[in-house]
Design a protein around this motif. Structure first.
Motif, PDB file in Angstrom:
ATOM      1  N   VAL A 103       0.744  -1.117  -0.006  1.00  0.00           N
ATOM      2  CA  VAL A 103       0.113   0.053  -0.106  1.00  0.00           C
ATOM      3  C   VAL A 103       1.003   1.168   0.052  1.00  0.00           C
ATOM      4  N   THR A 104       0.409   2.462  -0.412  1.00  0.00           N
ATOM      5  CA  THR A 104       1.054   3.699  -0.298  1.00  0.00           C
ATOM      6  C   THR A 104       1.055   4.190   0.990  1.00  0.00           C
ATOM      7  N   GLU A 105       1.944   5.381   1.297  1.00  0.00           N
ATOM      8  CA  GLU A 105       1.947   5.800   2.442  1.00  0.00           C
ATOM      9  C   GLU A 105       0.751   6.506   2.853  1.00  0.00           C
ATOM     10  N   ALA A 106      -0.032   7.308   1.881  1.00  0.00           N
ATOM     11  CA  ALA A 106      -1.435   7.671   2.024  1.00  0.00           C
ATOM     12  C   ALA A 106      -2.009   6.984   2.419  1.00  0.00           C
ATOM     13  N   VAL A 128       4.998   1.910   0.801  1.00  0.00           N
ATOM     14  CA  VAL A 128       5.930   2.393  -0.323  1.00  0.00           C
ATOM     15  C   VAL A 128       5.540   3.888  -0.251  1.00  0.00           C
ATOM     16  N   SER A 129       6.382   4.791  -1.066  1.00  0.00           N
ATOM     17  CA  SER A 129       6.202   6.182  -1.103  1.00  0.00           C
ATOM     18  C   SER A 129       5.151   6.196  -2.042  1.00  0.00           C
ATOM     19  N   ASP A 130       4.338   7.540  -1.927  1.00  0.00           N
ATOM     20  CA  ASP A 130       3.327   7.971  -2.716  1.00  0.00           C
ATOM     21  C   ASP A 130       3.797   8.387  -4.147  1.00  0.00           C
ATOM     22  N   VAL A 151      10.212   3.896  -8.920  1.00  0.00           N
ATOM     23  CA  VAL A 151      10.845   2.698  -8.512  1.00  0.00           C
ATOM     24  C   VAL A 151      10.783   2.860  -7.023  1.00  0.00           C
ATOM     25  N   VAL A 152      10.101   2.157  -6.119  1.00  0.00           N
ATOM     26  CA  VAL A 152      10.060   2.384  -4.805  1.00  0.00           C
ATOM     27  C   VAL A 152      10.199   1.119  -3.845  1.00  0.00           C
TER      28      VAL A 152
END
Length: 359
Positions: A148-151, A342-344, A348-349
């Protein structure tokens, strides 16, 4: 580094592009050429032998447990039988990839015989697993165990975080009914956007099979009571779920495995986001499912050829080959602590942990 870097390339039918050649020092054709041709040929009799061996061991364990019928033996029985349920799932996994045999009808038949007793809708799972292989490493379109994304992480309710990040070894039944966070539909309903209209009756057939299995279990419970169901089925089923979630989680969850979005993702690159793991003496029992890199490169290769294929392509893959050098429990603990979101932004994250959140 606790593991070697790995590579993954998947579909025999995947076409190489100039982008693939520019980004990687090898091509799909080169990888395929390095593997003995017989590795791509399933043996129906050999595959059936593995299936009947698993069924035979499961049956024997039931006979022994019934004969001993003692509480000192049941914990041993539960672990062994749950592990064999997991092995049976892997046989059905080959059927879903059409690597069990060259015959579609036999793949479907054995797939249902392997998956229905452990309450897995064969076609529903087969199709969603196809989606996973076609989108491996893509944050937006991968089907299972994607980050999932950080947000999204910040917005998740406490119970969602509990399920997703603390109860990771018990999620599979919920996934079958609800899919992963941010995705809609069910593996049991043909109306899910997982499925094409032409796949409607496949999905319905597998759902009916699971319904019949539940009815059978209900009949056993009516005749022999809840304790019978608990001792002989429910606890081994939970052990099976733990095995499935453990192995699939560790296939694609590692702090150093990259994930991609947008134009940064393409099949060959995304397929790199997996890792081989060593389960020791369990490897032959669950049909070398830990040999996962070669499987993502050529998904229609029978499980009993994966080790040979891996050794053949490792010299070509070089530093793109990942294989964990740590124990399974340690790897689980490391990923459990480190892999949350991972980063929003960014093409490449990598996974981050809550400790890295900036309020």
């Amino acid at each position: 580094m606790p593991f070697e870097l790995v590579s993954s390339v998947e579909n025999l039918g995947s076409k190489e592009t100039s982008q693939d050649r520019a980004s990687l020092p090898f091509t799909l054709a080169e990888l395929k050429a390095a593997i003995p041709a017989e590795c791509f040929q399933p043996s129906t009799w050999r595959s059936l032998a593995y299936f009947f061996l698993d069924i035979g061991i499961i049956s024997l364990l039931y006979v022994v447990a019934s004969a001993i019928d003692s509480w000192w033996f049941f914990p041993i029985f539960w672990v062994m039988q749950g592990t064999m349920f997991w092995a049976l799932f892997v046989v059905g996994h080959d059927c879903g990839h059409r690597s069990f045999s060259k015959y579609k009808w036999l793949n479907n038949l054995v797939g249902h015989l392997a998956h229905t007793p452990i309450l897995v809708p064969f076609h529903g799972w087969r199709i969603s697993h196809r989606t996973h292989h076609n989108n491996t490493g893509n944050i937006d379109t991968d089907e299972s165990w994607y980050p999932v994304t950080e947000a999204t992480y910040r917005q998740m309710a406490w119970y969602e975080k509990l399920l997703r990040f603390q109860l990771i070894l018990f999620l599979y039944p919920l996934y079958l009914f609800k899919r992963s966070p941010g995705k809609q539909g069910s593996h049991f309903l043909p109306s899910s956007n997982l499925f094409r209209p032409s796949e409607k009756w496949d999905v319905i057939t597998s759902t009916i099979c699971c319904g019949l299995m539940i009815a059978f279990l209900g009949g056993l419970t009516y005749l022999y009571g809840w304790m019978f169901l608990l001792k002989y089925y429910l606890v081994p089923y939970v052990i099976f779920v733990i095995w499935l979630d453990l192995v699939t989680f560790l296939h694609h969850t590692e702090p150093d495995i990259p994930w991609y979005r947008g134009e940064e993702w393409y099949f060959l690159r995304g397929a790199l986001s997996t890792i081989d793991r060593d389960y020791g003496w369990i490897n032959p029992i669950h049909h070398d499912i830990g040999t996962h890199v070669a499987h993502h490169i050529f998904l229609n290769m029978p499980h009993y050829h994966l080790r040979t294929a891996t050794e053949a392509i490792k010299p070509i893959l070089g530093n793109y080959y990942r294989k964990s050098q740590v124990s399974i429990l340690r790897a689980l603990w490391q990923s459990y602590k480190s892999c949350y979101f991972v980063s929003d932004t960014g093409g490449v994250v990598y996974y981050q942990s809550p400790k890295e959140l900036k309020d």
